[in-house]
Structures are given as structure tokens and as C-alpha cells.
Scaffold this motif. Structure first.
Motif, PDB file in Angstrom:
ATOM      1  N   LEU A  43      -1.043   5.594  -4.667  1.00 14.99           N
ATOM      2  CA  LEU A  43      -0.676   5.248  -3.394  1.00 14.99           C
ATOM      3  C   LEU A  43      -1.679   4.485  -2.768  1.00 14.99           C
ATOM      4  CD1 LEU A  43       0.933   8.793  -2.175  1.00 14.99           C
ATOM      5  CD2 LEU A  43       1.986   6.492  -2.176  1.00 14.99           C
ATOM      6  N   ILE A  44      -3.050   4.952  -2.826  1.00 18.07           N
ATOM      7  CA  ILE A  44      -4.050   4.451  -2.285  1.00 18.07           C
ATOM      8  C   ILE A  44      -4.371   2.833  -3.119  1.00 18.07           C
ATOM      9  CG2 ILE A  44      -6.660   4.257  -1.948  1.00 18.07           C
ATOM     10  CD1 ILE A  44      -6.357   7.274  -2.217  1.00 18.07           C
ATOM     11  N   ALA A  45      -4.158   2.697  -4.273  1.00 20.04           N
ATOM     12  CA  ALA A  45      -4.526   1.435  -4.967  1.00 20.04           C
ATOM     13  C   ALA A  45      -3.428   0.258  -4.527  1.00 20.04           C
ATOM     14  CB  ALA A  45      -4.457   1.549  -6.316  1.00 20.04           C
ATOM     15  N   ALA A  46      -2.111   0.986  -4.521  1.00 19.44           N
ATOM     16  CA  ALA A  46      -0.821   0.110  -3.819  1.00 19.44           C
ATOM     17  C   ALA A  46      -1.117  -0.469  -2.502  1.00 19.44           C
ATOM     18  CB  ALA A  46       0.284   0.869  -4.055  1.00 19.44           C
ATOM     19  N   GLN A  47      -1.701   0.443  -1.757  1.00 17.23           N
ATOM     20  CA  GLN A  47      -1.963  -0.028  -0.241  1.00 17.23           C
ATOM     21  C   GLN A  47      -2.982  -1.354  -0.072  1.00 17.23           C
ATOM     22  OE1 GLN A  47      -0.213   0.682   2.338  1.00 17.23           O
ATOM     23  NE2 GLN A  47      -1.511  -0.646   3.559  1.00 17.23           N
ATOM     24  N   THR A  48      -4.167  -0.981  -1.186  1.00 17.91           N
ATOM     25  CA  THR A  48      -5.065  -2.048  -1.090  1.00 17.91           C
ATOM     26  C   THR A  48      -4.595  -3.350  -1.635  1.00 17.91           C
ATOM     27  OG1 THR A  48      -6.756  -0.266  -1.517  1.00 17.91           O
ATOM     28  CG2 THR A  48      -7.191  -2.597  -2.192  1.00 17.91           C
ATOM     29  N   LEU A  49      -3.838  -3.150  -2.740  1.00 15.61           N
ATOM     30  CA  LEU A  49      -3.274  -4.422  -3.185  1.00 15.61           C
ATOM     31  C   LEU A  49      -2.415  -5.300  -2.519  1.00 15.61           C
ATOM     32  CD1 LEU A  49      -2.566  -3.329  -6.931  1.00 15.61           C
ATOM     33  CD2 LEU A  49      -4.575  -4.924  -6.095  1.00 15.61           C
ATOM     34  N   LEU A  50      -1.254  -4.341  -1.569  1.00 16.51           N
ATOM     35  CA  LEU A  50      -0.419  -4.549  -0.898  1.00 16.51           C
ATOM     36  C   LEU A  50      -1.021  -5.493   0.334  1.00 16.51           C
ATOM     37  CD1 LEU A  50       2.594  -4.763  -0.038  1.00 16.51           C
ATOM     38  CD2 LEU A  50       2.065  -2.522   1.306  1.00 16.51           C
ATOM     39  N   MET A  51      -2.079  -5.003   0.904  1.00 17.75           N
ATOM     40  CA  MET A  51      -2.847  -5.707   2.005  1.00 17.75           C
ATOM     41  C   MET A  51      -3.215  -6.914   1.739  1.00 17.75           C
ATOM     42  SD  MET A  51      -1.820  -3.967   4.573  1.00 17.75           S
ATOM     43  CE  MET A  51      -2.878  -4.987   5.772  1.00 17.75           C
ATOM     44  N   ARG A  52      -3.899  -7.041   0.565  1.00 14.66           N
ATOM     45  CA  ARG A  52      -4.412  -8.544   0.000  1.00 14.66           C
ATOM     46  C   ARG A  52      -3.623  -9.307  -0.708  1.00 14.66           C
ATOM     47  NH1 ARG A  52     -10.053  -5.818  -2.469  1.00 14.66           N
ATOM     48  NH2 ARG A  52     -10.779  -4.894  -0.774  1.00 14.66           N
ATOM     49  N   LEU A  53      -2.569  -8.857  -1.492  1.00 12.27           N
ATOM     50  CA  LEU A  53      -1.872  -9.822  -2.275  1.00 12.27           C
ATOM     51  C   LEU A  53      -0.367  -9.440  -2.116  1.00 12.27           C
ATOM     52  CD1 LEU A  53      -3.967  -9.101  -5.523  1.00 12.27           C
ATOM     53  CD2 LEU A  53      -4.089 -10.953  -4.061  1.00 12.27           C
ATOM     54  N   GLY A  54       0.110  -8.706  -1.329  1.00  8.38           N
ATOM     55  CA  GLY A  54       1.591  -8.584  -0.857  1.00  8.38           C
ATOM     56  C   GLY A  54       2.015  -7.600  -1.995  1.00  8.38           C
ATOM     57  N   PRO A  55       3.558  -7.407  -2.037  1.00  9.38           N
ATOM     58  CA  PRO A  55       4.095  -6.391  -2.821  1.00  9.38           C
ATOM     59  C   PRO A  55       4.155  -6.469  -4.256  1.00  9.38           C
ATOM     60  CG  PRO A  55       5.965  -7.475  -1.583  1.00  9.38           C
ATOM     61  CD  PRO A  55       4.413  -7.889  -1.032  1.00  9.38           C
ATOM     62  N   ARG A  56       4.340  -7.909  -4.780  1.00  8.72           N
ATOM     63  CA  ARG A  56       4.905  -7.986  -6.084  1.00  8.72           C
ATOM     64  C   ARG A  56       3.910  -7.395  -7.063  1.00  8.72           C
ATOM     65  NH1 ARG A  56       4.330 -12.442 -10.068  1.00  8.72           N
ATOM     66  NH2 ARG A  56       6.310 -12.609 -11.131  1.00  8.72           N
ATOM     67  N   LEU A  57       2.583  -7.683  -6.998  1.00 18.22           N
ATOM     68  CA  LEU A  57       1.295  -6.972  -7.875  1.00 18.22           C
ATOM     69  C   LEU A  57       1.661  -5.553  -7.940  1.00 18.22           C
ATOM     70  CD1 LEU A  57      -0.646  -7.586  -9.892  1.00 18.22           C
ATOM     71  CD2 LEU A  57      -2.557  -7.357  -8.261  1.00 18.22           C
ATOM     72  N   PRO A  58       1.208  -4.770  -6.736  1.00 17.65           N
ATOM     73  CA  PRO A  58       1.417  -3.191  -6.812  1.00 17.65           C
ATOM     74  C   PRO A  58       2.842  -2.869  -7.762  1.00 17.65           C
ATOM     75  CG  PRO A  58       1.512  -3.769  -4.706  1.00 17.65           C
ATOM     76  CD  PRO A  58       1.105  -4.957  -5.436  1.00 17.65           C
ATOM     77  N   ILE A  59       3.896  -3.216  -7.380  1.00 21.31           N
ATOM     78  CA  ILE A  59       5.187  -3.066  -7.969  1.00 21.31           C
ATOM     79  C   ILE A  59       5.100  -3.234  -9.682  1.00 21.31           C
ATOM     80  CG2 ILE A  59       7.496  -3.376  -8.460  1.00 21.31           C
ATOM     81  CD1 ILE A  59       7.367  -3.973  -5.268  1.00 21.31           C
ATOM     82  N   LEU A  60       4.662  -4.258  -9.704  1.00 19.30           N
ATOM     83  CA  LEU A  60       4.441  -4.598 -11.258  1.00 19.30           C
ATOM     84  C   LEU A  60       3.334  -3.535 -12.081  1.00 19.30           C
ATOM     85  CD1 LEU A  60       4.904  -8.499 -11.529  1.00 19.30           C
ATOM     86  CD2 LEU A  60       6.753  -6.743 -11.475  1.00 19.30           C
ATOM     87  N   SER A  61       2.391  -3.519 -11.296  1.00 19.50           N
ATOM     88  CA  SER A  61       1.457  -2.558 -11.948  1.00 19.50           C
ATOM     89  C   SER A  61       1.749  -1.161 -12.138  1.00 19.50           C
ATOM     90  CB  SER A  61       0.146  -2.611 -11.141  1.00 19.50           C
ATOM     91  OG  SER A  61      -0.419  -3.821 -10.759  1.00 19.50           O
ATOM     92  N   GLY A  62       2.702  -0.586 -11.142  1.00 21.50           N
ATOM     93  CA  GLY A  62       3.285   0.806 -11.349  1.00 21.50           C
ATOM     94  C   GLY A  62       4.245   0.757 -12.292  1.00 21.50           C
ATOM     95  N   LEU A  63       5.008  -0.330 -12.487  1.00 20.30           N
ATOM     96  CA  LEU A  63       5.968  -0.453 -13.705  1.00 20.30           C
ATOM     97  C   LEU A  63       5.457  -0.414 -15.336  1.00 20.30           C
ATOM     98  CD1 LEU A  63       8.981  -2.466 -12.242  1.00 20.30           C
ATOM     99  CD2 LEU A  63       9.054  -0.040 -13.100  1.00 20.30           C
ATOM    100  N   PHE A  64       4.075  -1.184 -15.186  1.00 20.65           N
ATOM    101  CA  PHE A  64       3.298  -1.253 -16.430  1.00 20.65           C
ATOM    102  C   PHE A  64       2.752   0.121 -16.679  1.00 20.65           C
ATOM    103  CE2 PHE A  64      -0.789  -1.740 -18.559  1.00 20.65           C
ATOM    104  CZ  PHE A  64      -0.434  -2.519 -19.470  1.00 20.65           C
TER     105      PHE A  64
END
Length: 381
Positions: A43-64
Motif C-alpha cells: 500500500l505504501i509503495a503503491a501510493q508513492t508510485l501513484l503520486m509520481r508515475l500514475g496508476p500503471r506502474l504500481p498495478i503492474l508491479s503488484g501483478l509481477f
């Protein structure tokens, strides 16, 4: 994938893991808590990535993380390797959820947003039911649990590739968040939100970790192989949870305080039934169905309640609510495992049921706030 096999898979296969790795009840609790710690950090990592890079990277990171974690579980040779796989797989749920809710806030109007958020949260039920069906098929065919986790990993890889294509072109967040935004989320009006999230997290995590294993230990249900009991439990959990697609309408009809009381009582009753009812089809389906409703409806409520309280901080406020949930996720199973070893499983389940029951009793109309909290700063995150 994230909230189905990745997050629920450990609880679904606890009896098999006990047999393969000689895991004690306390160890089951700690492995489950470690997995939910992955959810918390995701959750913490996703929020950081979301604010800086948008939703695509955290979603793909989670699925990886889900895919890699499931592969590790399928290949695990001891409890430590199993725990690493569970940690990675469960972290995927933390990575994926908030970014999708952020996309809803950007693209769906206020009137339709509760229904959209309910749909995202409740779609989890399909993944849970499918995971249970896969486990049931393997029990009936006599195949190893490792085969099921391999299939989960393959499915997760397919979903990863699908989301990679579907999210192409999704841009970054266009606004920064106001200074001291995390501090703003500690407003008194949000405390009931966090209390509900914590109680929900602890209750649901204990159920996921221990309910299926307890019913298997009791001999399962008549007319079904004992090993198939967890599959039936999670199929019922997922299918009944789909009824939470109507959470937005239920909130409009009942009001938020009454809806919260009912879903917290459903969670309490679900856990208590595991302890007090003998293993029967009716008791199992009722318990799992109530838990499915509790989990899916509470998830949806947290989404639109946090959005309503903090409309200028939609993803950050939802992350805060989910961090409270994840805290309950981490603490609940670890404490429950120790209590079960010391006082018995029945005492552990009944003690767990007290938490949502007390929360329901505290949900007075005057303490449940829905009015937006005023925050200085940009209009949107």
C-alpha cells in the motif's frame, strides 16, 4: 488475482501446508501475518508510485509480485520459503487497489462513484470463488496443491500482460498533494473510518487464516471429501460476496451508520459460527456467506466513505483507511494463533468476533461523519 488467489490462497491451502511442512497453529498465524505485512508495505509503495508515475506502474508491479510469489509457493521446500512466497503474493493486493480507485476518481462523476467503487471491491469475489473452484477440482482429481499454485501463477502472468496492454497510455497524476497531507488525514472525523477498517482487517484475516483449517480438523461436511472443505468455504465466500455490488444502494436506503452496524455484525456472526456450529453444509455456507458480505461490503464502504471525507485526497485517504485495515490484518492472525494454542480454537474465534461486535455497538449516528473535511491545498491530488 490480487485479492483472490494471491491474498486468499494461503488460507485456502493451510491444511495442505500443515501436512507438507508440519506447521503449528502459531506458525500459521505468523505466516499469515507476514503475508499481510506485504499488503501493508505494498500500500505504501503503491501510493508513492501513484503520486509520481500514475496508476500503471504500481498495478503492474503488484501483478509481477503476485506471479513471482505464487511461483515461489509452488516450489517451496520449507516454511521459510513458503512465507517469502506468501509475502510477495499478498503484497500484490496492496499495490493494485488504490491505483484503480484513483482512476475512478479521475473519470467517474460523484453520483456514479459509489457504484463504481463497489464494483471494483466486489469483483474480488469472482477471484475468490474461482480459486476455491480450482482447489475443489484438484481435490476431486487427486492432483497436488503445487499444481494449483502453478496454475495460479500462469493466470497471474496472463493478467499481468492484459493489464500492461489495457493501461497503456494512462498518464501520471496531474496535481501534487497539499503539504502535510498525511497529517490532515488524522482529523477527528476520520477516526470512526479507521476503527472500522482495523476491526474489519483483524476479523477477516483471522477468518482467512484459520476457518478452513478448523473445519477440516472437525471432519469437514457430510457427503464431501474432507480435503474439499476449504474449497467449498471459499467458493461460498466469493459467491455471496458478489451481493455487495449493491453496497451503494444499501447505503442510500439505510444510511451509513446502520449499514456499518449490519456489516460489522455479519462479520462477528461469521467468525462465531465457525466456533459454535458443528460442521454442516448449512453452517459452512452461512458462515462463509456472511464473511463474504462483510469483507466485500466493508471494502466498498471504506472506498466511498474515505472519498467522501477527503474529496481532495482520494487515493491518499483510501490508502490511510487500507493501512488501518492492513494493521488489523497483521496483528489479528499472529495474536489469534497464540491464543488458539493457549486456549483453544473456539475461544480464539469467539474472541475475534467480539472486535466487530463492539465496533457495531459503537457505530452511533453522531460518531459516523460523512461531511467533507476541509483541507487547504490543490483541488485534486
Amino acid at each position: 488475482m490480487s485479492f483472490g488467489p494471491a491474498r486468499m490462497g494461503f488460507g485456502l491451502f493451510v491444511p495442505e501446508f500443515r501436512s507438507a511442512f508440519s506447521i503449528s497453529t502459531s506458525a500459521v498465524g505468523f505466516v499469515s501475518s507476514l503475508g499481510f505485512l506485504g499488503f501493508f508495505l505494498g500500500l505504501i509503495a503503491a501510493q508513492t508510485l501513484l503520486m509520481r508515475l500514475g496508476p500503471r506502474l504500481p498495478i503492474l508491479s503488484g501483478l509481477f509480485a503476485a506471479t513471482f510469489g505464487m511461483i515461489i509457493v509452488a516450489l517451496a521446500t520449507n516454511t521459510y520459503i513458503l512465507a517469502i512466497g506468501v509475502f510477495l503474493a499478498t503484497s500484490s493486493a496492496g499495490f493494485a487497489w488504490t491505483p484503480f480507485n484513483d482512476a475512478v476518481h479521475r473519470t467517474v462523476n460523484d453520483a456514479q462513484r459509489p457504484a463504481a467503487l463497489s464494483m471494483i471491491s466486489t469483483g474480488t469475489g469472482v477471484g475468490i470463488a474461482a480459486a476455491g473452484a480450482a482447489a475443489l477440482a484438484l481435490v476431486l482429481t487427486g492432483l497436488s496443491w503445487r499444481v494449483c499454485w502453478t496454475l495460479f501463477a500462469i493466470a497471474s502472468c496472463v493478467v499481468l500482460l492484459g493489464n500492461r496492454a489495457a493501461l497503456r497510455g494512462i498518464g501520471k497524476a496531474r496535481h501534487g498533494r497539499p503539504p502535510d497531507a498525511w497529517k490532515e488525514l488524522l482529523d477527528f472525523a476520520a477516526l470512526p473510518l479507521y476503527a472500522v477498517a482495523f476491526a474489519y482487517g483483524a476479523n477477516s484475516a483471522v477468518y482467512i487464516a484459520f476457518a478452513a483449517d478448523h473445519l477440516v480438523g472437525g471432519g469437514g461436511v457430510p457427503g464431501l471429501p474432507t480435503a474439499a472443505t476449504p474449497a467449498l468455504l471459499f467458493i461460498s465466500y466469493g459467491v455471496f460476496g458478489l451481493a455487495a455490488l449493491g453496497t451503494g444502494r444499501a447505503k442510500a436506503a439505510l444510511g451509513l451508520p446502520m449499514l456499518l452496524r449490519l456489516i460489522m455484525l455479519a462479520g462477528a456472526a461469521s467468525v462465531a459460527l465457525v466456533a459454535v456450529l458443528p460442521p454442516t453444509w448449512g453452517g459452512l455456507v452461512l458462515s462463509a456467506g456472511l464473511q463474504g458480505l462483510h469483507v466485500m461490503m466493508t471494502s466498498a464502504v471504506l472506498a466511498f466513505w474515505s472519498d467522501r471525507l477527503f474529496p481532495t485526497l482520494p487515493s491518499l485517504s483510501f490508502t490511510a483507511a487500507l493501512l488501518a485495515t492492513a494493521t488489523g490484518n497483521v496483528i489479528g492472525p499472529a495474536v489469534a494463533g497464540v491464543v488458539s494454542d493457549a486456549f483453544g480454537a473456539e475461544a480464539m474465534f469467539l474472541g475475534t468476533a467480539l472486535l466487530p461486535a463492539i465496533t457495531a455497538a459503537a457505530m452511533l449516528d453522531r460518531v459516523v461523519h460523512e461531511r467533507p473535511v476541509r483541507i487547504a491545498g490543490p483541488e485534486h491530488e
